[in-house]
Design an enzyme around this catalytic site. Structure first.
Site, PDB file in Angstrom:
ATOM      1  N   ASP A 134      10.880  -6.097  -1.573  1.00 18.29           N
ATOM      2  CA  ASP A 134      10.703  -4.655  -1.602  1.00 18.29           C
ATOM      3  C   ASP A 134       9.965  -4.361  -2.901  1.00 18.29           C
ATOM      4  O   ASP A 134      10.481  -4.637  -3.990  1.00 18.29           O
ATOM      5  CB  ASP A 134      12.063  -3.954  -1.576  1.00 18.29           C
ATOM      6  CG  ASP A 134      11.952  -2.424  -1.550  1.00 18.29           C
ATOM      7  OD1 ASP A 134      10.928  -1.892  -2.021  1.00 18.29           O
ATOM      8  OD2 ASP A 134      12.902  -1.777  -1.089  1.00 18.29           O
TER       9      ASP A 134
ATOM     10  N   TYR B   3       0.968  11.416  -2.060  1.00 17.37           N
ATOM     11  CA  TYR B   3       0.219  10.245  -1.614  1.00 17.37           C
ATOM     12  C   TYR B   3      -1.069  10.126  -2.423  1.00 17.37           C
ATOM     13  O   TYR B   3      -1.412   9.050  -2.912  1.00 17.37           O
ATOM     14  CB  TYR B   3      -0.080  10.362  -0.128  1.00 17.37           C
ATOM     15  CG  TYR B   3      -0.893   9.222   0.430  1.00 17.37           C
ATOM     16  CD1 TYR B   3      -0.325   7.972   0.620  1.00 17.37           C
ATOM     17  CD2 TYR B   3      -2.233   9.401   0.780  1.00 17.37           C
ATOM     18  CE1 TYR B   3      -1.066   6.924   1.145  1.00 17.37           C
ATOM     19  CE2 TYR B   3      -2.979   8.367   1.299  1.00 17.37           C
ATOM     20  CZ  TYR B   3      -2.393   7.127   1.484  1.00 17.37           C
ATOM     21  OH  TYR B   3      -3.139   6.078   1.996  1.00 17.37           O
TER      22      TYR B   3
ATOM     23  N   LYS C 120      -2.589   7.139  -4.955  1.00 18.82           N
ATOM     24  CA  LYS C 120      -3.848   6.445  -4.685  1.00 18.82           C
ATOM     25  C   LYS C 120      -4.887   6.720  -5.774  1.00 18.82           C
ATOM     26  O   LYS C 120      -5.628   5.819  -6.183  1.00 18.82           O
ATOM     27  CB  LYS C 120      -4.388   6.854  -3.299  1.00 18.82           C
ATOM     28  CG  LYS C 120      -3.545   6.334  -2.148  1.00 18.82           C
ATOM     29  CD  LYS C 120      -3.392   4.810  -2.190  1.00 18.82           C
ATOM     30  CE  LYS C 120      -2.621   4.278  -1.002  1.00 18.82           C
ATOM     31  NZ  LYS C 120      -2.440   2.806  -1.056  1.00 18.82           N
TER      32      LYS C 120
ATOM     33  N   SER D  58      -6.497   0.844  -1.313  1.00 15.99           N
ATOM     34  CA  SER D  58      -6.403   2.258  -1.658  1.00 15.99           C
ATOM     35  C   SER D  58      -6.590   3.034  -0.364  1.00 15.99           C
ATOM     36  O   SER D  58      -5.966   2.706   0.648  1.00 15.99           O
ATOM     37  CB  SER D  58      -7.442   2.629  -2.723  1.00 15.99           C
ATOM     38  OG  SER D  58      -7.376   3.999  -3.042  1.00 15.99           O
TER      39      SER D  58
ATOM     40  N   ASN E 260      -1.167  -4.781  -0.690  1.00 12.82           N
ATOM     41  CA  ASN E 260      -1.317  -4.022   0.546  1.00 12.82           C
ATOM     42  C   ASN E 260      -0.139  -3.096   0.836  1.00 12.82           C
ATOM     43  O   ASN E 260      -0.310  -2.032   1.433  1.00 12.82           O
ATOM     44  CB  ASN E 260      -1.496  -5.004   1.712  1.00 12.82           C
ATOM     45  CG  ASN E 260      -1.332  -4.334   3.062  1.00 12.82           C
ATOM     46  OD1 ASN E 260      -2.172  -3.558   3.497  1.00 12.82           O
ATOM     47  ND2 ASN E 260      -0.220  -4.642   3.733  1.00 12.82           N
TER      48      ASN E 260
END
Length: 282
Positions: free
Chosen positions: A57, A149, A153, A135, A84
């Site tokens: 995790d 989010y 990113k 990304s 990823n």
């Protein structure tokens, strides 16, 4: 082509799964991480020792370092590290719970940073390597309903762009991959919705929520094609700094960059006006 060894987080679904399948089919070795060890039993049964799997995790920083160390110790040289693992969080900033905010940042941003940091000593020791950071189009452009989010990113993009320059002397190349919408299981398994607030009904953030749940909206991106380009990028020298994948990604990023450049150019005189006069410069 000589066999390569790849370390990839989150190989049970999405881009991670597609990448792992393509690499194993061509005979490369993959060290992959999953949260549920049973989720890749089919790949393990089919490919045997080519696939090394560990439970991880990425919100658990000590575990990241332990798993990365173990992979390098057991497999020797790892040529490419792929960061990823991650997910989307949909909802207006005010709608998000504190727990959702913390988990989103710890997964997408802190987890990615710590994975890269854990890999760097090994890559330096072996004389170089490649890091591919997933990304998103959301790392260059922003939509209402995706504030946290986007924070992760945009944050990881800044980290990776600075790191590119820090580790270039060690023959370590880094690439940011910015996919648009792809036909993965992102909606069903890799994204979360914030609890809605009545105040945001009818706003752009609410539209993002309804779009997310609309099964008639089908992304154009082919994840298998996207992953092949990611894999092929490991053969490019120097490493490409960014790869935009999907016509939607290209279009949206182009619009965002063009708009930001126009806004900056319009402020040139204002920006220069804040300098000391040349005769007063120290």
């Amino acid at each position: 082509m000589a066999q390569r060894t790849w370390f990839i987080t989150g190989i049970n679904s999405g881009f991670g799964r597609h990448m792992t399948e393509q690499l194993l089919e061509r005979g490369d070795r993959v060290a992959g991480t999953v949260r549920n060890m049973n989720s890749v039993d089919d790949l393990k049964a089919k490919h045997g020792e080519l696939l090394w799997v560990a439970q991880l995790d990425v919100t658990d920083t000590p575990a990241i370092y332990a798993v990365v160390d173990q992979a390098f110790d057991q497999l020797g040289k790892i040529d490419v590290v792929v960061s990823n693992a991650g997910y989307g969080l949909i909802g207006a900033a005010e709608e998000l719970t504190n727990e959702q905010i913390t988990h989103q940042i710890n997964t997408n941003l802190v987890g990615s940073i710590q994975l890269v940091r854990a890999s760097l000593p090994h890559l330096r020791a072996q004389g170089g390597g490649r890091i591919i950071q997933l990304s998103s189009v959301g790392g260059q452009a922003a939509y209402p309903g995706g504030s946290l989010y986007h924070a992760t990113k945009w944050g990881i993009e800044g980290f990776i762009e600075a790191l590119m320059q820090e580790v270039a002397p060690f023959n370590i190349g880094l690439t940011l991959v910015e996919p648009g919408g792809a036909r993965t299981n992102f909606k069903d398994h890799s994204a979360q919705l914030a609890p809605g607030m009545e105040a945001y009904e009818g706003t752009p953030a609410a539209k993002a929520r309804s779009n997310f749940g609309d099964s008639t909206i089908v992304p154009m991106g082919d994840p298998a094609k996207m992953v092949k380009i990611m894999i092929d990028s490991a053969d490019q020298h120097p490493a490409p700094k960014r790869i935009a994948l999907g016509s939607d990604s290209y279009t949206v990023i182009h619009q965002a960059l063009t708009s930001r450049l126009a806004e900056l150019e319009a402020q040139k005189e204002l920006a220069f006006s804040t300098n000391y006069p040349k005769e007063d410069a120290l």
